[in-house]
Design a protein around this motif. Structure first.
Motif, PDB file in Angstrom:
ATOM      1  N   LEU A  75       8.281  67.161  75.914  1.00  0.00           N
ATOM      2  CA  LEU A  75       8.077  65.909  75.180  1.00  0.00           C
ATOM      3  C   LEU A  75       6.588  65.635  74.956  1.00  0.00           C
ATOM      4  CD1 LEU A  75      10.755  63.573  76.828  1.00  0.00           C
ATOM      5  CD2 LEU A  75      10.906  64.851  74.682  1.00  0.00           C
ATOM      6  N   LYS A  76       5.756  66.033  75.917  1.00  0.00           N
ATOM      7  CA  LYS A  76       4.308  65.848  75.743  1.00  0.00           C
ATOM      8  C   LYS A  76       3.800  66.690  74.577  1.00  0.00           C
ATOM      9  CE  LYS A  76       3.297  64.607  80.537  1.00  0.00           C
ATOM     10  NZ  LYS A  76       2.739  65.065  81.831  1.00  0.00           N
ATOM     11  N   PHE A  77       4.340  67.908  74.448  1.00  0.00           N
ATOM     12  CA  PHE A  77       3.970  68.746  73.303  1.00  0.00           C
ATOM     13  C   PHE A  77       4.341  68.052  71.995  1.00  0.00           C
ATOM     14  CE2 PHE A  77       6.402  71.379  70.254  1.00  0.00           C
ATOM     15  CZ  PHE A  77       5.335  71.887  69.531  1.00  0.00           C
ATOM     16  N   MET A  78       5.551  67.513  71.936  1.00  0.00           N
ATOM     17  CA  MET A  78       6.012  66.855  70.712  1.00  0.00           C
ATOM     18  C   MET A  78       5.193  65.603  70.416  1.00  0.00           C
ATOM     19  SD  MET A  78      10.142  67.280  71.027  1.00  0.00           S
ATOM     20  CE  MET A  78      10.871  68.922  71.166  1.00  0.00           C
ATOM     21  N   LEU A  79       4.810  64.883  71.454  1.00  0.00           N
ATOM     22  CA  LEU A  79       3.965  63.699  71.266  1.00  0.00           C
ATOM     23  C   LEU A  79       2.584  64.102  70.748  1.00  0.00           C
ATOM     24  CD1 LEU A  79       4.909  61.641  74.452  1.00  0.00           C
ATOM     25  CD2 LEU A  79       5.310  60.955  72.078  1.00  0.00           C
ATOM     26  N   ASP A  80       2.039  65.188  71.297  1.00  0.00           N
ATOM     27  CA  ASP A  80       0.738  65.680  70.820  1.00  0.00           C
ATOM     28  C   ASP A  80       0.830  66.089  69.350  1.00  0.00           C
ATOM     29  OD1 ASP A  80      -0.378  65.248  73.270  1.00  0.00           O
ATOM     30  OD2 ASP A  80      -0.239  67.332  73.949  1.00  0.00           O
ATOM     31  N   TYR A  81       1.927  66.764  69.012  1.00  0.00           N
ATOM     32  CA  TYR A  81       2.136  67.169  67.616  1.00  0.00           C
ATOM     33  C   TYR A  81       2.200  65.934  66.719  1.00  0.00           C
ATOM     34  CZ  TYR A  81       4.424  69.173  63.492  1.00  0.00           C
ATOM     35  OH  TYR A  81       4.742  69.549  62.207  1.00  0.00           O
ATOM     36  N   ASN A  82       2.943  64.926  67.164  1.00  0.00           N
ATOM     37  CA  ASN A  82       3.085  63.710  66.371  1.00  0.00           C
ATOM     38  C   ASN A  82       1.767  62.955  66.241  1.00  0.00           C
ATOM     39  OD1 ASN A  82       5.542  63.508  65.168  1.00  0.00           O
ATOM     40  ND2 ASN A  82       6.283  61.815  66.401  1.00  0.00           N
ATOM     41  N   ASP A  83       0.949  62.998  67.288  1.00  0.00           N
ATOM     42  CA  ASP A  83      -0.370  62.359  67.211  1.00  0.00           C
ATOM     43  C   ASP A  83      -1.226  63.029  66.135  1.00  0.00           C
ATOM     44  OD1 ASP A  83       0.254  60.565  69.173  1.00  0.00           O
ATOM     45  OD2 ASP A  83      -0.723  61.672  70.795  1.00  0.00           O
ATOM     46  N   CYS A  84      -1.194  64.369  66.123  1.00  0.00           N
ATOM     47  CA  CYS A  84      -1.941  65.108  65.092  1.00  0.00           C
ATOM     48  C   CYS A  84      -1.402  64.774  63.700  1.00  0.00           C
ATOM     49  CB  CYS A  84      -1.830  66.617  65.343  1.00  0.00           C
ATOM     50  SG  CYS A  84      -2.636  67.185  66.854  1.00  0.00           S
ATOM     51  N   LEU A  85      -0.079  64.697  63.600  1.00  0.00           N
ATOM     52  CA  LEU A  85       0.550  64.399  62.312  1.00  0.00           C
ATOM     53  C   LEU A  85       0.190  62.991  61.845  1.00  0.00           C
ATOM     54  CD1 LEU A  85       2.442  65.507  60.148  1.00  0.00           C
ATOM     55  CD2 LEU A  85       4.381  64.612  61.455  1.00  0.00           C
ATOM     56  N   GLN A  86       0.180  62.039  62.775  1.00  0.00           N
ATOM     57  CA  GLN A  86      -0.146  60.656  62.413  1.00  0.00           C
ATOM     58  C   GLN A  86      -1.594  60.539  61.942  1.00  0.00           C
ATOM     59  OE1 GLN A  86       2.189  57.910  62.464  1.00  0.00           O
ATOM     60  NE2 GLN A  86       0.508  57.288  61.128  1.00  0.00           N
ATOM     61  N   LYS A  87      -2.481  61.276  62.591  1.00  0.00           N
ATOM     62  CA  LYS A  87      -3.885  61.269  62.158  1.00  0.00           C
ATOM     63  C   LYS A  87      -4.002  61.826  60.742  1.00  0.00           C
ATOM     64  CE  LYS A  87      -5.852  61.690  66.814  1.00  0.00           C
ATOM     65  NZ  LYS A  87      -6.551  62.593  67.766  1.00  0.00           N
ATOM     66  N   HIS A  88      -3.241  62.892  60.481  1.00  0.00           N
ATOM     67  CA  HIS A  88      -3.249  63.482  59.141  1.00  0.00           C
ATOM     68  C   HIS A  88      -2.712  62.487  58.114  1.00  0.00           C
ATOM     69  CE1 HIS A  88      -3.205  66.412  56.011  1.00  0.00           C
ATOM     70  NE2 HIS A  88      -1.877  66.508  55.952  1.00  0.00           N
ATOM     71  N   ILE A  89      -1.639  61.783  58.478  1.00  0.00           N
ATOM     72  CA  ILE A  89      -1.055  60.767  57.585  1.00  0.00           C
ATOM     73  C   ILE A  89      -2.073  59.674  57.293  1.00  0.00           C
ATOM     74  CG2 ILE A  89       0.686  58.933  57.462  1.00  0.00           C
ATOM     75  CD1 ILE A  89       2.512  60.803  59.138  1.00  0.00           C
ATOM     76  N   ASP A  90      -2.724  59.198  58.339  1.00  0.00           N
ATOM     77  CA  ASP A  90      -3.724  58.134  58.166  1.00  0.00           C
ATOM     78  C   ASP A  90      -4.885  58.612  57.298  1.00  0.00           C
ATOM     79  OD1 ASP A  90      -2.157  56.554  59.765  1.00  0.00           O
ATOM     80  OD2 ASP A  90      -3.315  56.929  61.597  1.00  0.00           O
ATOM     81  N   ASN A  91      -5.284  59.874  57.481  1.00  0.00           N
ATOM     82  CA  ASN A  91      -6.377  60.427  56.670  1.00  0.00           C
ATOM     83  C   ASN A  91      -5.977  60.535  55.199  1.00  0.00           C
ATOM     84  OD1 ASN A  91      -8.135  60.680  58.821  1.00  0.00           O
ATOM     85  ND2 ASN A  91      -7.512  62.776  59.295  1.00  0.00           N
ATOM     86  N   LEU A  92      -4.722  60.921  54.948  1.00  0.00           N
ATOM     87  CA  LEU A  92      -4.238  61.015  53.566  1.00  0.00           C
ATOM     88  C   LEU A  92      -4.236  59.643  52.897  1.00  0.00           C
ATOM     89  CD1 LEU A  92      -1.227  63.488  53.970  1.00  0.00           C
ATOM     90  CD2 LEU A  92      -3.365  63.938  52.768  1.00  0.00           C
ATOM     91  N   LYS A  93      -3.766  58.645  53.619  1.00  0.00           N
ATOM     92  CA  LYS A  93      -3.748  57.284  53.069  1.00  0.00           C
ATOM     93  C   LYS A  93      -5.167  56.796  52.795  1.00  0.00           C
ATOM     94  CE  LYS A  93       0.558  55.774  55.296  1.00  0.00           C
ATOM     95  NZ  LYS A  93       1.134  54.843  56.303  1.00  0.00           N
ATOM     96  N   SER A  94      -6.052  57.070  53.745  1.00  0.00           N
ATOM     97  CA  SER A  94      -7.446  56.654  53.582  1.00  0.00           C
ATOM     98  C   SER A  94      -8.090  57.364  52.396  1.00  0.00           C
ATOM     99  CB  SER A  94      -8.223  56.966  54.865  1.00  0.00           C
ATOM    100  OG  SER A  94      -9.583  56.651  54.721  1.00  0.00           O
TER     101      SER A  94
END
Length: 374
Positions: A75-94
């Motif tokens: 689950l920690k791996f999946m959370l880390d993956y999701n954190d990276c994905l969320q940063k990418h999402i935020d960067n795309l929006k920005s």
């Protein structure tokens, strides 16, 4: 281009595609194989011990309890993956937001009409990409939450310093201890008897040495020799009784061991069901993760954005309209020199150059009439 040349090009292109695809598959296989070799089955405290000996039944108990940390690591791996994905999402929006502001701030003297609209349309693409990536992120988070809910249901936390344990741990240990209680008592008796035997062996040896020494000593009273012999016989008798007891209890132990094996196997099968559910939880969560993160649906969504943008740029963006819009806006528009007018006039002129079907028919009739007059 001849058909033979086309076929040759197509064959070459297909071979390149197959080669690239094959290379990707080989790379994936090699990485999976390497991962399997690198993560070979390591050692642990129970690995070379017999499950039915002593308290080695604890191996299955610790296996199930240790599953909590294994699942948490996943689950920690999946959370880390999701954190990276969320940063990418935020960067795309920005990226979209900043770029949109820049375009809107551009001088309308140079930024206008369909080309300006095409820029804004394209700039919105990262936001659209962010939307389906957010859906992917949320699906992964949902899988994480479902797994953690089930994990917390299965495992209970004790004190702050203790590791979580399966809620059936006490039942499993009590069952194994009850099944092995008779065997354990027999084992303890045998161990005590063996300790007594060791002492009696030493005592008998001393008695024999004393008897032998007295036999070589002159002037020893007969009573003393008799006493030493009686002591030796007493130790021999005691040792024989201990050995008989050991043999009897060992026979009982072997018989009880068979009974214990049957009962321990039955308890193990129950533990196996619990372990199976734990492994299923991990497997199901991994499947949900890869479905959300790597399914073909993601490619389809990205393809849709591409096709919509491509269609818009082809159909809606028009340089001629842009130039005329600018000319009309700034008062230099002239319909006689308009690019669209020129285009229409060229089309009309092209149509005039081509004889109509009526003209062709009239010409043909006149030719036939002249031939008849001759």
């Amino acid at each position: 281009m001849t058909s033979r040349l086309k076929s040759a090009i197509l064959r070459h292109t297909d071979s390149i595609k197959r080669s690239n695809l094959s290379g990707i598959k080989d790379t994936i296989r090699s990485r999976v194989t390497t991962a399997n070799h690198d993560n070979g089955y390591g050692s642990n405290e129970f690995i070379h011990l017999n499950f039915y000996d002593d308290d080695n039944y604890l191996s299955i108990v610790q296996c199930i309890n240790g599953g909590y940390h294994i699942t948490e690591d996943m689950l920690k791996f999946m959370l880390d993956y999701n954190d990276c994905l969320q940063k990418h999402i935020d960067n795309l929006k920005s990226c979209s937001k900043k770029s949109k502001s820049r375009v809107k701030a551009q001088s309308t003297l140079s930024s206008y009409h369909t080309t300006r609209a095409a820029q804004l349309k394209t700039i919105c693409a990262p936001s659209l990409e962010a939307e389906y990536l957010q859906a992917r992120h949320d699906a992964i988070q949902n899988a994480i939450d479902e797994c953690r809910t089930e994990l917390n249901r299965i495992y209970s936390k004790g004190s702050s310093n203790s590791s979580p344990k399966h809620n059936r741990t006490d039942y499993m240990i009590d069952s194994f201890e009850a099944a092995s209680s008779v065997l354990l008592k027999l084992s303890e008796k045998i161990d005590k008897l063996k300790e007594q035997k060791t002492k009696e062996d030493a005592a008998l040896l001393q008695a024999k040495i004393l008897c032998e020494n007295l036999s070589y000593t002159h002037g020893v009273k007969e009573s003393k020799t008799e006493k030493a012999n009686n002591s030796r016989k007493k130790h021999e008798q005691k040792l024989k009784e201990i050995e008989n007891d050991i043999a009897r209890f060992e026979d009982e132990y072997e018989h009880e061991k068979k009974t214990y094996r049957v009962e321990a196997r039955r308890i193990y099968e129950k533990c196996r069901v619990l372990e199976e559910k734990r492994l299923e939880l991990i497997g199901d969560t991994l499947m949900k993760f890869i479905k959300a993160a790597y399914s073909s649906k993601n490619s389809t969504q990205q393809r849709t954005i591409y096709e919509e943008l491509q269609s818009y740029l082809k159909d809606e963006r028009d340089i001629t309209k842009d130039l005329e819009f600018w000319a009309q806006t700034y008062g230099v528009y002239d319909s006689t020199t308009s690019l669209s007018t020129e285009t229409n006039q060229n089309d009309d002129a092209h149509d005039d150059d081509e004889p109509s079907s009526a003209d062709t028919t009239t010409s043909s009739t006149k030719t036939k009439s002249k031939k008849n007059q001759k």
